[in-house]
Design an enzyme around this catalytic site. Sequence first.
Site: not given
Ligand code: IPM
Ligand code: MG
Length: 357
Positions: A245, A185, A241, A136, A217
């Site tokens: 999710d 990884k 990230d 990032y 993975d």
């Molecule tokens: C998160 C989001 C952010 C990230 C984006 C909006 C930049 O996906 O907070 O997980 O990737 O960190």
């Molecule tokens: Mg995210």
Amino acid sequence: MTRIAVLPGDGIGPEITACAVRVLDAAHPGCEFVEAPIGAAAIAATGEPMPASTVELCANSAAILFGAVGGPGFDHLPPHLRPEAAILGLRKHFNLYANVRPARVFAGMEQRSPLKAELVDGMDLVFVRELTGGLYFGDKSLATEDGHEVVRDVLIYRDFEIERVVRFAFALARMRGKRLTSVDKNNVLLSSQLWRRIVVAVAAEFPDVALDHMLVDNAAMQLVRDPRAFDVIVTENMFGDILSDEAAMITGTIGTAASAALGGAPDANGFGLYEPISGTAPDIAGQGIANPIGAILSAALLVRYSLGDEAGASAIERAVAHTLANGPRSRDLDRDAGVSTTAVADAIVAQLASVPA
Ligand code: IPM
Ligand code: MG
């Protein structure tokens, strides 16, 4: 008076952040809430995604309650002018390197999971995602070389950046189930080899925490195979990230997923940024139907980690658990009988009032 900077942002951000403020105020009275623009809303108001005045407000606050940023129409812009630059910028500016992302299945939510209910019943894990380094924040370039477009996103970590987030994760594991999984990884990336070496070194300070290493993975696979096998998971920015999710969805909806971004130990009661991880949800923004619980549980994390009020934080979490179990629920959880965003918040506030702290 304890000042909280409120940055509602874009999409469903304003709707759900307003709910979080109400619940926070009910559980921990006496804070002053000051709003400022961020993201696309700030671009519209000031031309910049992260105005200096917003950063200054945050610097003079005990914590940031953040909504979401992003929106259509910015894809052609360079990264630093996009709404997302605001959240990345705040994380970096305030050195909020440790991102706590709990993924918990509340009672009554098992059936909402895309996995079989018996696999997720009682699931309760926490991601600690490194938040200010890695892909990032490395150098980026797009150039033409030998007639071809060539793009570079540099993955960079300094040893101390790894060490501090790993130490944070061990400390959090010590406060919970005393198990830590480090995800990397290691079989391909040099950065992961350093990561693993540092994890092993820091582990010596935490002999009471059981440590294991998992390739990313495989971690993606194990999360859907047996999510209850995890306690605390620590990993670098990009892996975190993606996997967080995945874990959020396993709990039944990303609408209840909360997060804290901290720059010190989990028990330091310091400054932090608190945000739901659902994002702006442009498809339902402005309709008053978004699930406010991700924002409300983020407020609970604020009360716990920045205000040091464990009783207030767990009161919010109990009120949320009660509301998820007994209703009313928002539409992501109940397509037919789902209620509005504010009706969910009303129920949680009423529940808070009815149960003594
Ligand atoms: C998160 C989001 C952010 C990230 C984006 C909006 C930049 O996906 O907070 O997980 O990737 O960190
Ligand atoms: Mg995210």
